[in-house]
Design a protein around this motif. Structure first.
Motif, PDB file in Angstrom:
ATOM      1  N   LYS A   2       0.795  -0.778   0.365  1.00  0.00           N
ATOM      2  CA  LYS A   2       0.369   0.287   0.114  1.00  0.00           C
ATOM      3  C   LYS A   2       0.985   1.174  -0.122  1.00  0.00           C
ATOM      4  CE  LYS A   2      -4.026  -1.443   2.040  1.00  0.00           C
ATOM      5  NZ  LYS A   2      -3.588  -3.239   1.512  1.00  0.00           N
ATOM      6  N   ILE A   4       0.712   4.965   1.122  1.00  0.00           N
ATOM      7  CA  ILE A   4      -0.284   6.073   1.907  1.00  0.00           C
ATOM      8  C   ILE A   4       0.339   7.474   1.584  1.00  0.00           C
ATOM      9  CG2 ILE A   4      -1.385   6.717   4.047  1.00  0.00           C
ATOM     10  CD1 ILE A   4      -0.815   3.941   4.847  1.00  0.00           C
ATOM     11  N   TYR A  62      -4.264   4.980  -1.054  1.00  0.00           N
ATOM     12  CA  TYR A  62      -4.870   6.382  -0.170  1.00  0.00           C
ATOM     13  C   TYR A  62      -3.899   7.632  -0.586  1.00  0.00           C
ATOM     14  CZ  TYR A  62      -6.920   1.630   1.529  1.00  0.00           C
ATOM     15  OH  TYR A  62      -6.866   0.446   1.432  1.00  0.00           O
ATOM     16  N   HIS A 275      -5.196   2.217   8.459  1.00  0.00           N
ATOM     17  CA  HIS A 275      -4.836   1.358   7.125  1.00  0.00           C
ATOM     18  C   HIS A 275      -4.272  -0.454   7.907  1.00  0.00           C
ATOM     19  CE1 HIS A 275      -7.065   3.779   4.831  1.00  0.00           C
ATOM     20  NE2 HIS A 275      -6.236   4.919   5.178  1.00  0.00           N
ATOM     21  N   SER A 278      -7.307  -1.955   9.924  1.00  0.00           N
ATOM     22  CA  SER A 278      -8.319  -2.297   8.732  1.00  0.00           C
ATOM     23  C   SER A 278      -8.537  -3.730   7.750  1.00  0.00           C
ATOM     24  CB  SER A 278      -8.583  -1.307   7.816  1.00  0.00           C
ATOM     25  OG  SER A 278      -9.364  -0.126   8.793  1.00  0.00           O
TER      26      SER A 278
END
Length: 282
Positions: A2, A4, A62, A275, A278
């Protein structure tokens, strides 16, 4: 994997996260779709972000940013990121970044005091009330940009103490004409104005400066916080101005009977937690 990113008007912080671990971390200039077109944003990302970010296969991006409040502005950022990384992108406001970092999935009042300012009531999932910040011309009370604007205006109208004005002009090697040029003709005038909040921080022991900061914060509480149900919830703050002026912020909050909770400089560590947690919950 990911990616961010959290962007204010002054800087953007980027992290690559694999599992629960940050494996790359970098800063670039601020990205704001209100002041930049798609091509400028793409160029900034490509030229300023380290090459390591482009060599990893990214599954999800994100991005949280100032100016990312409408679908139109979000699309500018989204298309720029997709062009660079070829990965799915979720674009949200810097205010949502702040409250996700500050509250996680709990309820409360969240505020940003940085280059600009903002506030909201967050129900643990989404922002359900937001007093419009209106930007540094019509609003942004409590922010670095407005603090700088107030100070420079006082200097140029000969209201500020002359010794402070002289020191400022000498330190920044700037003239009143230069200030007018930066504010009215150059890009990112809010960044320029916020620069002078650092000068003021170095002179907090001067009565003029402490009074100026207090008045700026009072305006933020009067025009923003008092419009919420502030007595029943903690009020948390995010941003460099809130962090560096924390003592005065607490003092002014007490005048209004507002209880301050956390004050953090940056939301990134909280966003990483949000995140990655999550993922585990899913």
């Amino acid at each position: 994997m990911k990616l961010i990113a959290e962007s204010g008007s002054t800087k953007t912080e980027w992290v690559l996260v694999e599992g629960i671990y940050v494996i790359e971390h970098a800063f670039t200039e601020g990205l704001n779709p209100y002041f930049q077109i798609r091509r400028e944003i793409s160029r900034s990302i490509r030229l300023q972000l380290p090459e390591a970010f482009f060599k990893r296969k990214i599954d999800q991006i994100y991005f949280y940013g100032a100016g990312c409040s409408s679908d139109e502005k979000k699309e500018i950022i989204k298309s720029s990121l997709i062009t660079q990384f070829r990965a799915p992108v979720e674009v949200e406001s810097d205010l949502l970044a702040a409250v996700r970092a500050l509250f996680g999935k709990k309820t409360g009042l969240g505020c940003i005091l940085g280059t600009g300012s903002n506030s909201c009531f967050y129900d643990g999932e989404k922002i359900i009330k937001n007093v419009s910040p209106l930007g540094y011309i019509l609003g942004d009370e409590g922010s670095g940009a407005v603090l700088g604007k107030m100070f420079l205006s006082d200097c140029m109208k000969h209201i500020a103490p002359q010794e402070l004005a002289d020191e400022m002009y000498e330190k920044y090697r700037i003239t009143p004409s230069d200030i007018m040029e930066h504010v009215y003709r150059q890009p990112f005038p809010n960044r320029f104005l916020a620069t002078f909040s650092f000068f003021l921080h170095d002179h907090l022991d001067h009565p003029y400066v402490s009074d100026l900061v207090k008045q700026n914060f009072r305006n933020f509480f009067l025009r923003n916080i008092l419009q919420y149900d502030y007595q029943d919830y903690p009020v948390h703050f995010m941003g460099l101005v809130a962090f560096h002026y924390a003592n005065i912020l607490h003092e002014v909050a007490a005048e209004f009977g507002v209880k301050i909770g956390q004050i953090q400089k940056s939301p990134m560590s909280g966003l990483v937690n949000y995140h990655t947690q999550s993922i585990h919950l899913e």
